[in-house]
Enzyme design. Sequence first.
Site, short mmCIF file in Angstrom:
data_model
loop_
_atom_site.label_atom_id
_atom_site.label_comp_id
_atom_site.label_asym_id
_atom_site.label_seq_id
_atom_site.Cartn_x
_atom_site.Cartn_y
_atom_site.Cartn_z
N ARG A 126 10.30 3.22 -5.04
CA ARG A 126 10.83 4.37 -4.30
C ARG A 126 12.19 4.68 -4.91
NH1 ARG A 126 10.98 5.60 2.10
NH2 ARG A 126 8.89 6.28 1.47
N ARG A 311 -1.30 4.86 6.49
CA ARG A 311 -0.58 4.48 5.27
C ARG A 311 -1.11 3.15 4.75
NH1 ARG A 311 4.38 6.46 3.98
NH2 ARG A 311 3.84 5.52 1.98
N1 CP Z 1 6.66 8.20 5.67
C1 CP Z 1 7.37 7.29 4.99
O1 CP Z 1 7.32 7.24 3.75
O2 CP Z 1 8.12 6.47 5.76
P1 CP Z 1 9.21 5.40 5.27
O3 CP Z 1 10.37 6.20 4.72
O4 CP Z 1 9.55 4.61 6.49
O5 CP Z 1 8.61 4.56 4.18
N1 NVA Z 2 11.26 14.04 2.87
C1 NVA Z 2 11.61 12.74 3.38
C2 NVA Z 2 10.42 11.88 3.50
C3 NVA Z 2 10.67 10.53 4.10
C4 NVA Z 2 9.44 9.69 4.18
C5 NVA Z 2 12.64 12.10 2.46
O1 NVA Z 2 12.50 12.22 1.24
O2 NVA Z 2 13.58 11.50 2.97
#
Ligand code: CP
Ligand code: NVA
Length: 326
Positions: A126, A311
């Site tokens: 991420r 998920r």
């Molecule tokens: N929806 C989602 O990606 O949640 P998190 O940011 O908690 O991983």
């Molecule tokens: N659009 C949001 C999604 C979080 C899961 C972000 O990038 O923070």
Amino acid sequence: MYRAAIGGRAGLRAAASGVIRHFLSLSDAGGDAIAAMLGDAIDRKAARSGWPKGKADADAPLAGHTLGMIFEKNSTRTRASFEMAIKQLGGDSMFMASGQMQLGRGESIADTARVLSRYVDALMIRTDDHAKIEELASHASVPVINGLTDLSHPCQIVADLLTIVEHGKALPGLEVAWLGDGNNVLNSIVEAAGIFKFNVRIAVPQGYECDAAFIETARVGGSTITLTRDAAEAVADADIVVTDTWVSMGQEHAHNKIAAMMPYQVNEGLMAAARPDAKFLHCLPAHRGEEVTDAVIDGPQSLIWDEAENRLHAQKSILLWCFDKL
Ligand code: CP
Ligand code: NVA
């Protein structure tokens, strides 16, 4: 019964045999593979109904495999669901916060990719700039999975598609309304629309548009993407209403942005304009009172808890595809 709802298998690009199966975007897998993921997720979810969550699936298809997970941003669902996904597939995970890695003090992504590929069997990351995940994938010798970048969130959308199909709605011809910020989650919804031939009506304020390249690709794929400034027009007769936070991770919580977004809040009045059997989705975390009201997110049309659970089931199928087991 669910398989018929998944519909057309218009794969943009299926991974060739012998090529590392990175999952940086939905089109890395394509329609055939995503349809297979949804079918596999439905079967695995049913097969372990009522089991303790930490017990491995009967076939434990990824026994002996370890997933390395690098987080440069916060996460609840993505981290927890990937950890449990690989565990249920018989494997292990390794959590790495980038701030505690040498990556956080300047070691290159390329060197990080080369080193971690010697320890783990797949990597999930991420991060912010999408170019970073492309760099990681280009130097990794194991599959790399996109756990969210500023550009896209494909794992979330596999879970969303699973939720939609599970609740009896067919993907081809589906009318999806998006309200609020034109962000990473929307980009991946639009990408999915082009693959599965559903339509998206996007209502966002000026200056917060969806990425134009995703829209163009979806239209080429046969999806109708409608852009409007009118929230009521977007939701009229919609099957699915979706929104997300107005302020994504890494963005400034600016008052002028919140003010611009207020006409796009999903509230009971707006939901009433959608089809009576319309469903509400939100990837979470939600900012109640901003992009959605309590009455909608906790209301009878909301599928958010199934969406969050999915998920886990979607992640398992993504992992199996990356390991060439789907
Ligand atoms: N929806 C989602 O990606 O949640 P998190 O940011 O908690 O991983
Ligand atoms: N659009 C949001 C999604 C979080 C899961 C972000 O990038 O923070």
